[in-house]
Design an enzyme around this catalytic site. Structure first.
Site, mmCIF file in Angstrom:
data_model
loop_
_atom_site.group_PDB
_atom_site.id
_atom_site.type_symbol
_atom_site.label_atom_id
_atom_site.label_comp_id
_atom_site.label_asym_id
_atom_site.label_seq_id
_atom_site.Cartn_x
_atom_site.Cartn_y
_atom_site.Cartn_z
ATOM 1 N N ALA A 86 -38.910 25.233 59.402
ATOM 2 C CA ALA A 86 -39.204 23.793 59.440
ATOM 3 C C ALA A 86 -38.009 23.052 60.013
ATOM 4 C CB ALA A 86 -39.479 23.266 58.029
ATOM 5 N N ASN B 273 -43.288 19.622 64.597
ATOM 6 C CA ASN B 273 -42.897 20.941 64.080
ATOM 7 C C ASN B 273 -43.452 21.195 62.679
ATOM 8 O OD1 ASN B 273 -41.611 23.418 64.469
ATOM 9 N ND2 ASN B 273 -39.819 22.737 63.311
ATOM 10 N N TYR C 44 -39.306 13.354 56.954
ATOM 11 C CA TYR C 44 -39.244 14.750 56.521
ATOM 12 C C TYR C 44 -40.122 14.964 55.290
ATOM 13 C CZ TYR C 44 -37.463 18.949 54.307
ATOM 14 O OH TYR C 44 -37.375 20.171 53.689
ATOM 15 N N ASN D 248 -31.969 20.422 46.073
ATOM 16 C CA ASN D 248 -30.995 20.681 47.138
ATOM 17 C C ASN D 248 -30.576 22.144 47.193
ATOM 18 O OD1 ASN D 248 -31.049 17.756 46.903
ATOM 19 N ND2 ASN D 248 -29.313 17.836 48.329
ATOM 20 N N HIS E 42 -25.088 18.936 55.752
ATOM 21 C CA HIS E 42 -25.226 19.089 54.300
ATOM 22 C C HIS E 42 -23.887 18.978 53.584
ATOM 23 C CE1 HIS E 42 -29.024 20.630 55.778
ATOM 24 N NE2 HIS E 42 -29.519 20.309 54.597
ATOM 25 N N ILE F 74 -18.152 9.890 52.602
ATOM 26 C CA ILE F 74 -19.105 9.707 51.487
ATOM 27 C C ILE F 74 -20.051 8.591 51.901
ATOM 28 C CG2 ILE F 74 -19.398 9.114 49.062
ATOM 29 C CD1 ILE F 74 -16.668 10.200 48.476
ATOM 30 N N PHE F 75 -21.338 8.952 51.999
ATOM 31 C CA PHE F 75 -22.326 7.969 52.455
ATOM 32 C C PHE F 75 -22.829 7.130 51.284
ATOM 33 C CE2 PHE F 75 -23.132 11.453 55.705
ATOM 34 C CZ PHE F 75 -22.331 10.862 56.660
HETATM 35 N N1 UFG Z 1 -23.512 13.318 51.806
HETATM 36 C C1 UFG Z 1 -22.328 12.661 52.003
HETATM 37 N N2 UFG Z 1 -21.568 13.037 53.059
HETATM 38 C C2 UFG Z 1 -21.935 14.030 53.923
HETATM 39 C C3 UFG Z 1 -23.153 14.704 53.693
HETATM 40 C C4 UFG Z 1 -23.938 14.319 52.622
HETATM 41 O O1 UFG Z 1 -21.976 11.742 51.260
HETATM 42 O O2 UFG Z 1 -21.202 14.315 54.888
HETATM 43 C C5 UFG Z 1 -24.352 12.929 50.638
HETATM 44 C C6 UFG Z 1 -25.736 12.446 51.059
HETATM 45 O O3 UFG Z 1 -25.701 11.079 51.363
HETATM 46 C C7 UFG Z 1 -26.552 12.806 49.821
HETATM 47 C C8 UFG Z 1 -25.867 14.051 49.270
HETATM 48 O O4 UFG Z 1 -24.572 14.070 49.851
HETATM 49 O O5 UFG Z 1 -26.448 11.795 48.889
HETATM 50 C C9 UFG Z 1 -26.574 15.328 49.636
HETATM 51 O O6 UFG Z 1 -26.806 15.326 51.027
HETATM 52 P P1 UFG Z 1 -27.320 16.593 51.841
HETATM 53 O O7 UFG Z 1 -27.338 16.208 53.285
HETATM 54 O O8 UFG Z 1 -26.531 17.795 51.465
HETATM 55 O O9 UFG Z 1 -28.787 16.822 51.276
HETATM 56 P P2 UFG Z 1 -30.003 15.776 51.148
HETATM 57 O O10 UFG Z 1 -30.071 15.347 49.708
HETATM 58 O O11 UFG Z 1 -29.964 14.727 52.160
HETATM 59 O O12 UFG Z 1 -31.237 16.687 51.526
HETATM 60 C C10 UFG Z 1 -31.446 17.980 50.982
HETATM 61 C C11 UFG Z 1 -32.202 18.798 51.985
HETATM 62 C C12 UFG Z 1 -33.530 18.190 52.216
HETATM 63 C C13 UFG Z 1 -34.273 17.976 50.913
HETATM 64 C C14 UFG Z 1 -33.425 17.254 49.893
HETATM 65 C C15 UFG Z 1 -34.159 17.273 48.569
HETATM 66 O O13 UFG Z 1 -31.469 18.866 53.213
HETATM 67 O O14 UFG Z 1 -34.262 19.078 53.047
HETATM 68 O O15 UFG Z 1 -32.182 17.901 49.776
HETATM 69 O O16 UFG Z 1 -33.360 16.949 47.503
HETATM 70 F F1 UFG Z 1 -35.364 17.229 51.109
#
Ligand code: UFG
Length: 349
Positions: A72, A89, A138, A167, A186, A204-205
């Protein structure tokens, strides 16, 4: 038992394939290597899981007992920026795959869904009865397939288990397989790259969320635990045909700052951070209630955040050597198969 694993060269897929092979399952992988690592195990067919011609050829020559569909497009951020790719996709290609499964009478489907179907949750921990309301493309593409599966069961007798991953994180405990993307978005792999000194800092977002320390909270679940749930799900639909949905998370949520603290403890390295604005499509908190998976599948997570980070750190430290090995394997003859559309034969590359 013979199982087709889509995305078997990817992060979760390579762990999945290894686990199935260890259990004596005959595994065929289809992967287009768009984001995948080089999987060293299983029989690999290089191609797109939505390519009908390729699927026809595979399904007419192999008799599968089921399909584990891991392939995916899976970045929340990217899905917000380029939704059309996600619909093509994750939706269109998956519908093609289901078409061919139905045509060839393959009636067991394990689907990688996501916690992103819940959107901004109303309560915690989130159980499967929680309303679904994705806040990014997504999540919406995954929800569309979940809902399709319900109707396909009624119409075509297709049995499915949709596993809503929270996650996914971690690596094999010995560090031999793990996350390795060309563009990393990630959290955990990025922090570990900072710990390793190959990235300057972590952005940190968002630091103004309604959480204890202002950063987003997530439920990090070990990749081996996720794979284990797939093998349990395969057994489950043998006994209980239907269209089932289960959360896969640990029930514990950690903020971005808590993850950073844990990385600092495990690695002994200091992580330099900078605060940035919120990232589009990010829900504030996602924490699973996994009681349903425990009750029906007998699944429970064996690893927590510390092990996730330790195993990922083992992998990060091996990564250079692994990349070299993967490159050598990739260049070696007869590793994977491509489908020669002209000659309608499989050929080794
Ligand atoms: N984050 C940061 N800085 C970064 C990367 C991430 O602060 O450089 C934060 C994001 O904002 C978020 C947390 O870290 O709050 C986790 O972010 P990830 O990108 O690691 O993961 P996501 O929670 O965005 O998404 C993941 C999977 C998705 C799924 C989701 C479900 O990638 O496919 O978990 O919980 F849908």
């Amino acid at each position: 038992m013979k199982i087709l694993v889509t995305g078997g060269a990817g992060y979760i897929g390579s762990h999945m394939v290894r686990m199935l092979l260890e259990q004596g399952v005959d595994v065929v992988v289809i992967d287009n290597f768009s984001t995948g690592n080089w999987n060293e195990e299983g029989r690999i067919i290089e191609g797109n899981f939505g390519d009908m011609e390729l699927l026809e050829k595979i399904f007419s020559t192999e008799k599968f007992d089921g399909v584990i569909h891991l392939a995916a497009s899976s970045s929340v951020e990217e899905s917000v920026l380029h939704p059309v790719e996600y619909y093509k996709n994750n939706v269109l290609n998956t519908l093609n795959l289901l078409d061919v499964m139905i045509k060839y009478g393959v009636s067991k489907f394990i689907f990688s869904s996501t916690a992103a179907v819940y959107g901004e949750p109303d309560y915690f921990p989130i159980d499967e009865k929680h309303k679904v309301h994705p806040v990014n493309p997504y999540g919406q593409t995954k929800l569309f397939i979940e809902e399709t599966l319900k109707f396909y069961e009624e119409a075509y007798g297709l049995s499915s288990v949709s596993l809503r991953f929270f996650n996914a994180a971690g690596a094999s405990p010995c560090g031999s397989i793990g996350e390795n993307r060309a563009v990393e978005t990630h959290l955990i792999p990025i922090i570990l790259k900072v710990a390793k000194g190959i990235r300057k800092n972590l952005s940190i977002f968002g630091t103004n969320y309604n959480t204890k320390d202002g950063t987003c909270k997530r439920d990090y679940v070990h990749v081996s635990d996720l794979c284990n749930a797939h093998t349990l799900a395969l057994k489950y639909i043998d006994e209980k045909p239907g269209s089932h949905i289960f959360n896969l998370g640990t029930g514990s949520g950690y903020s971005v700052k808590e993850v950073i603290d844990t990385v600092e403890k495990v690695t002994g390295k200091e992580i330099t951070v900078e605060s940035k604005t919120r990232r589009a499509g990010d829900p504030e908190k996602l924490v699973a209630n996994y009681e349903k998976a425990f009750k029906h599948l007998g699944w429970k997570p064996l690893f927590g955040l510390k092990e996730i980070i330790q195993h990922s750190w083992n992998w990060e430290q091996n990564l250079q050597a692994q990349k070299q090995r993967m490159k050598m394997k990739k260049n070696a003859p007869a590793r994977s198969q491509t489908f020669d559309k002209q000659a309608l034969t499989f050929s080794a590359i």
